[in-house]
Motif scaffolding. Structure first.
Motif, PDB file in Angstrom:
ATOM      1  N   GLU A 153      -4.482 131.826 126.630  1.00  0.00           N
ATOM      2  CA  GLU A 153      -4.363 133.046 125.838  1.00  0.00           C
ATOM      3  C   GLU A 153      -5.744 133.596 125.502  1.00  0.00           C
ATOM      4  O   GLU A 153      -6.604 132.877 125.007  1.00  0.00           O
ATOM      5  N   PRO A 154      -5.974 134.900 125.729  1.00  0.00           N
ATOM      6  CA  PRO A 154      -7.262 135.498 125.350  1.00  0.00           C
ATOM      7  C   PRO A 154      -7.451 135.458 123.836  1.00  0.00           C
ATOM      8  O   PRO A 154      -6.478 135.279 123.084  1.00  0.00           O
ATOM      9  N   PRO A 155      -8.694 135.631 123.360  1.00  0.00           N
ATOM     10  CA  PRO A 155      -8.988 135.504 121.931  1.00  0.00           C
ATOM     11  C   PRO A 155      -8.225 136.486 121.034  1.00  0.00           C
ATOM     12  O   PRO A 155      -8.004 136.191 119.859  1.00  0.00           O
ATOM     13  N   ASN A 156      -7.849 137.630 121.535  1.00  0.00           N
ATOM     14  CA  ASN A 156      -7.072 138.571 120.713  1.00  0.00           C
ATOM     15  C   ASN A 156      -6.331 139.529 121.641  1.00  0.00           C
ATOM     16  O   ASN A 156      -6.339 139.344 122.869  1.00  0.00           O
ATOM     17  N   ASN A 157      -5.733 140.574 121.045  1.00  0.00           N
ATOM     18  CA  ASN A 157      -4.860 141.445 121.851  1.00  0.00           C
ATOM     19  C   ASN A 157      -5.581 142.654 122.445  1.00  0.00           C
ATOM     20  O   ASN A 157      -4.925 143.579 122.913  1.00  0.00           O
ATOM     21  N   TRP A 158      -6.896 142.672 122.415  1.00  0.00           N
ATOM     22  CA  TRP A 158      -7.590 143.861 122.897  1.00  0.00           C
ATOM     23  C   TRP A 158      -7.336 144.077 124.377  1.00  0.00           C
ATOM     24  O   TRP A 158      -7.381 143.147 125.173  1.00  0.00           O
ATOM     25  N   GLN A 159      -7.103 145.357 124.712  1.00  0.00           N
ATOM     26  CA  GLN A 159      -6.767 145.726 126.087  1.00  0.00           C
ATOM     27  C   GLN A 159      -7.925 146.473 126.748  1.00  0.00           C
ATOM     28  O   GLN A 159      -8.628 147.251 126.105  1.00  0.00           O
ATOM     29  N   GLY A 163      -6.525 148.910 132.027  1.00  0.00           N
ATOM     30  CA  GLY A 163      -5.346 148.085 132.247  1.00  0.00           C
ATOM     31  C   GLY A 163      -5.655 146.605 132.155  1.00  0.00           C
ATOM     32  O   GLY A 163      -6.727 146.153 132.540  1.00  0.00           O
ATOM     33  N   GLY A 164      -4.712 145.844 131.598  1.00  0.00           N
ATOM     34  CA  GLY A 164      -4.880 144.392 131.484  1.00  0.00           C
ATOM     35  C   GLY A 164      -5.687 144.030 130.248  1.00  0.00           C
ATOM     36  O   GLY A 164      -6.181 144.893 129.530  1.00  0.00           O
ATOM     37  N   PRO A 165      -5.801 142.726 129.981  1.00  0.00           N
ATOM     38  CA  PRO A 165      -6.551 142.294 128.797  1.00  0.00           C
ATOM     39  C   PRO A 165      -8.034 142.646 128.901  1.00  0.00           C
ATOM     40  O   PRO A 165      -8.573 142.745 130.004  1.00  0.00           O
ATOM     41  N   ALA A 166      -8.669 142.828 127.740  1.00  0.00           N
ATOM     42  CA  ALA A 166     -10.101 143.140 127.704  1.00  0.00           C
ATOM     43  C   ALA A 166     -10.954 141.881 127.762  1.00  0.00           C
ATOM     44  O   ALA A 166     -12.149 141.923 127.492  1.00  0.00           O
ATOM     45  N   TRP A 167     -10.341 140.748 128.067  1.00  0.00           N
ATOM     46  CA  TRP A 167     -11.069 139.476 128.112  1.00  0.00           C
ATOM     47  C   TRP A 167     -10.899 138.829 129.480  1.00  0.00           C
ATOM     48  O   TRP A 167      -9.804 138.809 130.021  1.00  0.00           O
ATOM     49  N   SER A 168     -11.983 138.294 130.002  1.00  0.00           N
ATOM     50  CA  SER A 168     -11.898 137.480 131.216  1.00  0.00           C
ATOM     51  C   SER A 168     -12.642 136.185 130.946  1.00  0.00           C
ATOM     52  O   SER A 168     -13.419 136.090 130.000  1.00  0.00           O
ATOM     53  N   ARG A 169     -12.398 135.203 131.817  1.00  0.00           N
ATOM     54  CA  ARG A 169     -13.004 133.893 131.600  1.00  0.00           C
ATOM     55  C   ARG A 169     -14.160 133.665 132.562  1.00  0.00           C
ATOM     56  O   ARG A 169     -14.137 134.103 133.708  1.00  0.00           O
ATOM     57  N   THR A 170     -15.144 132.935 132.062  1.00  0.00           N
ATOM     58  CA  THR A 170     -16.247 132.502 132.908  1.00  0.00           C
ATOM     59  C   THR A 170     -15.812 131.216 133.616  1.00  0.00           C
ATOM     60  O   THR A 170     -14.842 130.574 133.185  1.00  0.00           O
ATOM     61  N   PRO A 171     -16.515 130.821 134.679  1.00  0.00           N
ATOM     62  CA  PRO A 171     -16.133 129.579 135.360  1.00  0.00           C
ATOM     63  C   PRO A 171     -16.110 128.371 134.412  1.00  0.00           C
ATOM     64  O   PRO A 171     -15.321 127.444 134.600  1.00  0.00           O
ATOM     65  N   ASP A 172     -16.939 128.390 133.343  1.00  0.00           N
ATOM     66  CA  ASP A 172     -16.924 127.247 132.415  1.00  0.00           C
ATOM     67  C   ASP A 172     -15.930 127.449 131.271  1.00  0.00           C
ATOM     68  O   ASP A 172     -15.976 126.736 130.265  1.00  0.00           O
ATOM     69  N   GLY A 173     -15.043 128.429 131.398  1.00  0.00           N
ATOM     70  CA  GLY A 173     -13.918 128.531 130.477  1.00  0.00           C
ATOM     71  C   GLY A 173     -14.136 129.432 129.271  1.00  0.00           C
ATOM     72  O   GLY A 173     -13.206 129.658 128.498  1.00  0.00           O
ATOM     73  N   ARG A 174     -15.359 129.967 129.092  1.00  0.00           N
ATOM     74  CA  ARG A 174     -15.554 130.894 127.964  1.00  0.00           C
ATOM     75  C   ARG A 174     -14.869 132.230 128.267  1.00  0.00           C
ATOM     76  O   ARG A 174     -14.674 132.590 129.424  1.00  0.00           O
ATOM     77  N   TRP A 175     -14.557 132.961 127.176  1.00  0.00           N
ATOM     78  CA  TRP A 175     -14.023 134.312 127.334  1.00  0.00           C
ATOM     79  C   TRP A 175     -15.150 135.305 127.085  1.00  0.00           C
ATOM     80  O   TRP A 175     -15.992 135.079 126.219  1.00  0.00           O
ATOM     81  N   TYR A 176     -15.157 136.405 127.844  1.00  0.00           N
ATOM     82  CA  TYR A 176     -16.095 137.493 127.510  1.00  0.00           C
ATOM     83  C   TYR A 176     -15.343 138.814 127.474  1.00  0.00           C
ATOM     84  O   TYR A 176     -14.345 139.006 128.166  1.00  0.00           O
TER      85      TYR A 176
END
Ligand code: GLC
Ligand code: CA
Length: 539
Positions: A153-159, A163-176
């Motif tokens: 689940e992304p850190p919050n509901n920002w879009q 289109g799609g969530p405003a968050w993506s993950r880095t290869p080490d699992g962080r969200w940006y």
């Protein structure tokens, strides 16, 4: 709508226009599609430079060039890798210097486009941030830790606006965070290094002679520091972002940045200017970005998003005038840009697009034209295989995207690719394109080009047009704008627009300009205005 007694109208007088930006007409160039100087199918600075005399002939005051920086290519140049380097597709820094010199010699000003909300994921900062979560570069973006439970689940509901969530993950699992594509990570403007770096970027281009910037996403630099959920979902069909986007737009700190940038602009002997993209639904909120010590212009897009509808046009104009008057700022008017389907197609005919243009160019404030609208270009149907816009792809094809308004310009009807380039253009031109070419229109007194040219000339000369005071009323499907010069002389001028389907009779003493050919002159103080037509008249 009755005739009133009138004094003689004086001949046009020249108006002192100081400062220049208050009533400027700015022409937006989509650099990749304007003119190709080196024959590779891509518009560039040498091509634009060679076409500057065309813009002087059209009669605009300034050119705004869409992003020209080295870019990751994910969003038409709005994903910047290096803010002080020119994308080799477009030329060199020396070409920008040359463009500015040539433009100034022709009496034109040059605005570039700056993108402070995000960088490209290819930007050295973001690359470093990916490699090292504890680096100072990582602190310049919005990273959130991986979820403790290992969930997805992304850190919050920002879009994302695309289109799609405003968050993506880095290869080490962080969200940006990325309010646009995943290739456009958002910067953290609470980090002073970000602030300082953009000061340097502004100075770099200003020192080269650039006259100002259009500021991308100027309403969105700051986000809620606690990353709370947005109350609602943004709908791209709305007039702009509202309270439903309270956590990702219009944070109070953003105004401090505009004060800082304004002071930087004002530190030049020839002050530089800023026009911000302020896509907020509430026009009084937009107006606050144009307070005297903030942005010179704050775009509002309600007119851009209005259908061909008298109530919508009249209400929007009245509301915008009120909102900008309240802060002593000129209203910037826009009917088309690189993000919106072209007027001809949106309104349903070139006749309506011409009438809307005459209405816009009468209004006090500045007007922004998008390259090709002066040719009456329609929205193009771009084959799916040629599409480039991430909106099309990220919406799974549900949203058409913006390629159709970004087609290379037609210059000469009988040359290959309508004179845009010797090579195949980067986006295909539709079959009908040569018919709209500049060389066909320049010598045609009834062409859309000639209409814009005449309107711009009249606007430059008549103090009631473009810089006067306006009052807007609506009579059924007819919009009426009464315009007087600020000093009350000469005038007044009235712009009538018939947005209905039947002819109407309006009060007119002298016909100054009509949006369509063949409008009969006034008889006994009255004029018959056909459907989908606008006129400038003295009354
Ligand atoms: C602005 C630009 C648009 C771009 C977006 C992200 O809305 O006008 O073209 O895609 O910002 O930078
Ligand atoms: Ca080129």
């Amino acid at each position: 709508m009755s005739a009133e007694p009138m004094q003689d109208t004086r001949p046009f007088e020249h108006v002192t226009r100081d400062p220049w930006w208050r009533d400027a007409v700015v022409y937006q160039v989509y650099l990749r599609s304007f003119a190709d100087g080196n024959g590779d199918g891509i518009g560039d600075f040498p091509g634009l430079r060679a076409r500057l005399p065309y813009l002087a002939e059209l009669g605009v005051d300034a050119v705004w060039v869409t992003p020209h920086y080295v870019s990751g290519g994910a969003d038409g140049g709005y994903d910047v890798v290096d803010f002080t380097a020119v994308d080799p597709d477009y030329g060199t820094v020396e070409d920008v210097r040359g463009l500015v010199e040539d433009a100034h010699a022709l009496g034109l000003r040059v605005l570039l486009d700056i993108v402070p909300n995000h960088t490209s994921d290819q930007h050295p900062w973001f690359q470093r941030a990916l490699a090292d979560p504890d680096s100072p570069e990582a602190a310049r973006y919005h990273f959130r830790p991986a979820n403790e439970d290992g969930g997805d689940e992304p850190p919050n509901n920002w879009q994302s606006m695309f289109g799609g969530p405003a968050w993506s993950r880095t290869p080490d699992g962080r969200w940006y965070l990325h309010l646009f594509t995943p290739q456009q990570p958002d910067l953290d403007w609470r980090n002073p290094e970000v602030v300082a770096d953009f000061d340097r970027t502004l100075r770099f281009w200003f020192d080269l002679g650039v006259d100002g910037f259009r500021v991308d996403v100027a309403y969105g630099l700051f986000k809620d520091p606690a990353y709370r959920d947005n109350p609602g979902i943004y709908s791209p069909t709305l007039f702009g972002h509202g309270p439903e986007q309270a956590m990702t737009t219009n944070q109070p700190e953003v105004h401090d940045i505009w004060r800082r940038w304004r002071a930087l602009c004002d530190s030049y002997a020839e002050p530089r200017m800023l026009v911000g993209e302020v896509s907020l639904a509430d026009l009084s909120e937009v107006g606050r970005y144009a307070r005297p010590d903030e942005l010179h212009h704050a775009f509002q897009f309600r007119l851009l998003k209005s259908d061909w509808d008298a109530a919508s046009f009249a209400d929007t104009i009245a509301e915008a005038l009120t909102a900008f008057d309240a802060v002593g700022a000129p209203a910037p008017w826009v009917l088309g840009n690189h993000d919106k389907a072209r007027q001809v197609t949106r309104y349903g005919s070139v006749r309506r697009a011409r009438a809307a243009a005459l209405l816009m160019l009468a209004l006090p404030g500045s007007a922004y034209l998008y390259a090709g609208e002066e040719l009456g270009l329609p929205e193009a149907d771009v084959p799916v295989a040629s599409r480039r816009d991430p909106i099309f792809f990220r919406s799974g094809g549900k949203r058409a995207g913006r390629d159709g308004c970004r087609i290379p310009m037609p210059w000469e009807a009988s040359r290959p690719n309508a004179g845009f380039s010797a090579a195949t253009p980067w986006l295909p031109q539709p079959a009908g394109w040569p018919g709209h070419a500049v060389d066909r229109q320049e010598s045609d007194p009834d062409s859309t080009f000639t209409l814009y040219q005449q309107a711009l000339m009249a606007r430059r000369l008549h103090p009631a047009l473009g810089s006067g005071r306006a009052s807007v009323t609506r009579h059924g499907d007819v919009v009426r704008v009464d315009l007087v010069a600020r000093d009350g002389e000469p005038g007044p001028v009235t712009c009538w627009v018939n947005m209905g389907s039947a002819p109407v009779t309006v009060a007119a003493r002298t016909l100054l300009l009509a949006s369509s050919p063949g409008v009969p002159g006034p008889v006994d103080g009255r004029l018959t205005l056909a459907a989908d037509t606008a006129v400038w008249v003295s009354r």
